[in-house]
Scaffold this motif. Structure first.
Motif, PDB file in Angstrom:
ATOM      1  N   GLU A 175      -5.747   3.449   9.118  1.00  0.00           N
ATOM      2  CA  GLU A 175      -6.789   2.680   9.783  1.00  0.00           C
ATOM      3  C   GLU A 175      -7.418   1.677   8.840  1.00  0.00           C
ATOM      4  N   GLN A 176      -7.617   2.084   7.584  1.00  0.00           N
ATOM      5  CA  GLN A 176      -8.152   1.161   6.601  1.00  0.00           C
ATOM      6  C   GLN A 176      -7.207  -0.003   6.364  1.00  0.00           C
ATOM      7  N   ASN A 208      -7.117  -2.432   9.250  1.00  0.00           N
ATOM      8  CA  ASN A 208      -8.341  -3.236   9.157  1.00  0.00           C
ATOM      9  C   ASN A 208      -8.339  -4.138   7.922  1.00  0.00           C
ATOM     10  N   SER A 229       0.851  -1.188   0.000  1.00  0.00           N
ATOM     11  CA  SER A 229       0.000   0.000   0.000  1.00  0.00           C
ATOM     12  C   SER A 229       0.887   1.238   0.000  1.00  0.00           C
ATOM     13  N   LYS A 249      -8.753  -3.276   4.782  1.00  0.00           N
ATOM     14  CA  LYS A 249      -9.696  -2.903   3.732  1.00  0.00           C
ATOM     15  C   LYS A 249      -8.893  -2.400   2.538  1.00  0.00           C
ATOM     16  N   ASP A 265      -6.392   8.134   8.668  1.00  0.00           N
ATOM     17  CA  ASP A 265      -7.579   7.496   8.081  1.00  0.00           C
ATOM     18  C   ASP A 265      -7.180   6.379   7.120  1.00  0.00           C
ATOM     19  N   LYS A 266      -6.154   6.643   6.292  1.00  0.00           N
ATOM     20  CA  LYS A 266      -5.688   5.612   5.369  1.00  0.00           C
ATOM     21  C   LYS A 266      -5.039   4.454   6.116  1.00  0.00           C
ATOM     22  N   ILE A 304      -7.748   0.054  -0.248  1.00  0.00           N
ATOM     23  CA  ILE A 304      -7.853   1.500  -0.470  1.00  0.00           C
ATOM     24  C   ILE A 304      -7.296   1.844  -1.848  1.00  0.00           C
TER      25      ILE A 304
END
Length: 372
Positions: free
Chosen positions: A364-365, A368, A173, A370, A361-362, A372
């Motif tokens: 946290e994704q 988790n 990421s 998720k 915020d990124k 992005i």
């Protein structure tokens, strides 16, 4: 991720001291820790700053470095303190390669017995791998097995890693490094009449210090303020150069004092070597947030080529020619309008895309898991 799962942010050192002092300080080098702390009950900061002084462990560290050519630090990790902290954690956020390699064996053993989600921030790790080193190839395979997500802070290195390890690119990421925009803020608009010098800040090995020194020697009509421990005695002795031998760790210059230096600079220059490792991004973004325009080398590892455009919100050195760089600086410093416009646009870019909230915020994704 929920409040029952312990998330531990793992650092080498220097963070807890700043918190304990109770002073105002920028929070970007905590990599989202404070934002997580506000949102979740079960978040802890852990520092690997109590080394095991066993001669055997120190010798093993030296052997590992010679074999792998990578920054191991088992002397910082092999303790009951580290074991207990990692054992109770559901999420580990490792903030750089040194932390990762130092903790790799411990985390690998723990993952045999329990589920731990491991996230690692990277700045230049894959650049360090050597094509013919079989030990590094084994290590990278082990890394892909242990780590759930690698987060790159530079777009160039992110794209390079995806092309190099296509089968594992789902683990990669990209989050651009962001700064504490509330701390790095000054009330006045950019105005060269109130600015005093050309500023250089930096200590990492990817800065091009030879290029910097050639620029200084050719621009004797301008004053330079240098914050670095890597400037030669000859340059330091020049009458138009003021050197502060400060770094993030030695604390010879406080964060507030550094902010004041940014606020009095006509321009912040960041000459770099051309590598895929992102470099200079924190200094660049801090400068921009303080309404100081930035002139930086255009490298293959530049952290975000989509959002930064030459002569719009940033200035680029196009090559490592000192002559071209000197002409560029003279041209810019003679044109207050372009300095003002680029400074204003850069400030807006930081406020829109490079805030701590955007970063956390990124993250946290990703913690988790998720997409992005």
């Amino acid at each position: 991720m929920n409040n029952k799962d312990l998330t531990t942010f793992v650092f080498i050192g220097g963070r807890q001291d700043r918190i304990n002092q109770g002073k105002d300080f920028p929070k970007e080098f905590y990599y989202g820790y404070f934002n997580f702390l506000e949102k979740y009950n079960n978040v802890e900061l852990f520092e690997l700053n109590k080394p095991n002084r066993s001669k055997v462990i120190i010798i093993i560290d030296k052997i590992l470095f010679k074999v792998f050519k990578l920054p191991f630090g088992l002397a910082n990790v092999l303790s009951s303190r580290s074991y207990q902290q990692f054992k109770k954690s559901s999420n580990l956020v490792l903030v750089n390669e040194h932390v990762f390699f130092s903790t790799l064996l411990l985390i690998g053993l723990l993952k045999i017995f329990k589920k731990i989600n491991v996230t690692v921030f990277l700045m230049g790790m894959f650049q360090s791998f050597q094509a013919g080193n079989i030990f590094q190839k084994i290590l990278i395979k082990l890394s892909f097995f242990i780590v759930n997500r690698f987060i790159f802070l530079g777009e160039g290195e992110f794209n390079y890693a995806k092309s190099l390890y296509e089968k594992n690119k789902s683990k990669f990421s990209f989050i651009p490094f962001c700064v504490d925009e509330k701390f790095w803020d000054i009330p006045d608009e950019f105005n060269t009449l109130n600015r005093e010098y050309i500023l250089f800040v930096g200590n990492d090995l990817n800065r091009d210090y030879k290029h910097l020194e050639k620029i200084i020697l050719s621009l004797k009509e301008y004053n330079f303020k240098i914050v670095s421990t890597r400037i030669s005695n000859y340059i330091e002795a020049l009458p138009n150069v003021d050197v502060v031998k400060g770094s993030w760790h030695n604390k010879k210059l406080s964060d507030k004092e550094l902010k004041e230096l940014y606020s009095k600079a006509i321009i912040s220059i960041i000459p770099l070597k051309d590598t895929i490792q992102p470099s200079g991004q924190s200094v660049a973004l801090q400068s921009m947030s303080c309404k100081t325009p930035v002139l930086i080398s255009e490298t293959i590892g530049f952290w975000d080529k989509e959002n930064f455009i030459d002569n719009k919100n940033i200035f680029f050195f196009k090559n490592n020619s000192a002559e071209d760089s000197v002409l560029k600086i003279r041209e810019l410093l003679s044109n207050q309008d372009i300095l003002f416009n680029v400074s204003s646009n850069a400030f807006k870019t930081v406020r829109e895309k490079y805030t701590l909230k955007n970063f956390s915020d990124k993250l946290e994704q990703i913690v988790n898991f998720k997409v992005i």
